[in-house]
Motif scaffolding. Sequence first.
Motif, PDB file in Angstrom:
ATOM      1  N   LEU A 148      -1.719   6.000   9.111  1.00  0.00           N
ATOM      2  CA  LEU A 148      -2.959   5.478   8.558  1.00  0.00           C
ATOM      3  C   LEU A 148      -2.691   4.595   7.343  1.00  0.00           C
ATOM      4  O   LEU A 148      -1.988   5.005   6.417  1.00  0.00           O
ATOM      5  N   VAL A 149      -3.287   3.415   7.370  1.00  0.00           N
ATOM      6  CA  VAL A 149      -3.253   2.489   6.239  1.00  0.00           C
ATOM      7  C   VAL A 149      -4.683   2.298   5.747  1.00  0.00           C
ATOM      8  O   VAL A 149      -5.565   1.952   6.533  1.00  0.00           O
TER       9      VAL A 149
ATOM     10  N   LEU B  74       2.590  -2.773   1.641  1.00  0.00           N
ATOM     11  CA  LEU B  74       3.130  -1.559   2.252  1.00  0.00           C
ATOM     12  C   LEU B  74       4.156  -1.975   3.284  1.00  0.00           C
ATOM     13  O   LEU B  74       4.059  -3.062   3.868  1.00  0.00           O
ATOM     14  N   ARG B  75       5.111  -1.094   3.531  1.00  0.00           N
ATOM     15  CA  ARG B  75       6.061  -1.327   4.617  1.00  0.00           C
ATOM     16  C   ARG B  75       6.035  -0.135   5.553  1.00  0.00           C
ATOM     17  O   ARG B  75       6.311   0.994   5.128  1.00  0.00           O
ATOM     18  N   LEU B  76       5.699  -0.405   6.787  1.00  0.00           N
ATOM     19  CA  LEU B  76       5.691   0.624   7.820  1.00  0.00           C
ATOM     20  C   LEU B  76       7.026   0.634   8.547  1.00  0.00           C
ATOM     21  O   LEU B  76       7.636  -0.416   8.757  1.00  0.00           O
TER      22      LEU B  76
ATOM     23  N   GLY C 294       5.169   5.514   6.622  1.00  0.00           N
ATOM     24  CA  GLY C 294       4.976   4.492   5.605  1.00  0.00           C
ATOM     25  C   GLY C 294       3.539   4.139   5.284  1.00  0.00           C
ATOM     26  O   GLY C 294       3.274   3.339   4.387  1.00  0.00           O
ATOM     27  N   GLY C 295       2.597   4.709   6.015  1.00  0.00           N
ATOM     28  CA  GLY C 295       1.200   4.424   5.716  1.00  0.00           C
ATOM     29  C   GLY C 295       0.771   5.054   4.402  1.00  0.00           C
ATOM     30  O   GLY C 295       1.498   5.852   3.806  1.00  0.00           O
ATOM     31  N   GLY C 296      -0.419   4.674   3.955  1.00  0.00           N
ATOM     32  CA  GLY C 296      -0.933   5.231   2.714  1.00  0.00           C
ATOM     33  C   GLY C 296      -2.109   4.449   2.204  1.00  0.00           C
ATOM     34  O   GLY C 296      -2.674   3.611   2.910  1.00  0.00           O
TER      35      GLY C 296
ATOM     36  N   VAL D 162      -5.469   2.715  11.662  1.00  0.00           N
ATOM     37  CA  VAL D 162      -4.275   3.431  12.091  1.00  0.00           C
ATOM     38  C   VAL D 162      -3.353   2.419  12.772  1.00  0.00           C
ATOM     39  O   VAL D 162      -3.773   1.704  13.682  1.00  0.00           O
ATOM     40  N   TYR D 163      -2.129   2.384  12.311  1.00  0.00           N
ATOM     41  CA  TYR D 163      -1.143   1.440  12.843  1.00  0.00           C
ATOM     42  C   TYR D 163      -0.200   2.170  13.801  1.00  0.00           C
ATOM     43  O   TYR D 163       0.346   3.225  13.470  1.00  0.00           O
TER      44      TYR D 163
END
Length: 123
Positions: A118-119, A18-20, A8-10, A93-94
């Motif tokens: 990565l977000v 955003l939703r991870l 879901g990152g971007g 980075v989540y």
Amino acid sequence: QVQLVESGGGLVQAGGSLRLSCAASGRTFSRYAMGWFRQAPGKEREFVARISGSGGTTYYADSVKGRFTISRDNAKNTVWLQMNSLKPEDTGVYYCATARLSSAIQRGDVDAWGQGTLVTVSS
């Protein structure tokens, strides 16, 4: 052995959302707390949010309180992090993490980490 896979990152503009997602496998999902951490470039990994096994208790870092929401669906073995009103300082980075106790997650005393997603928040 538990496995965690984030997605879901971007890239998103400041103010966006955003939703991870983090999919877990390998053990009884509902018995374990889940959490999210992040690591910005050049900085140490930091706690973001955690949720109890039942989903009834959540806790957030002050920096994301009111903007991020952690939730889980034990039937789907999945935990999410909904991120709204994103700021450039949310870039990083989540990582998804899990532990038997929710309090242990906040200490970073976890059983397993995901590979990270990565977000990037542009200004």
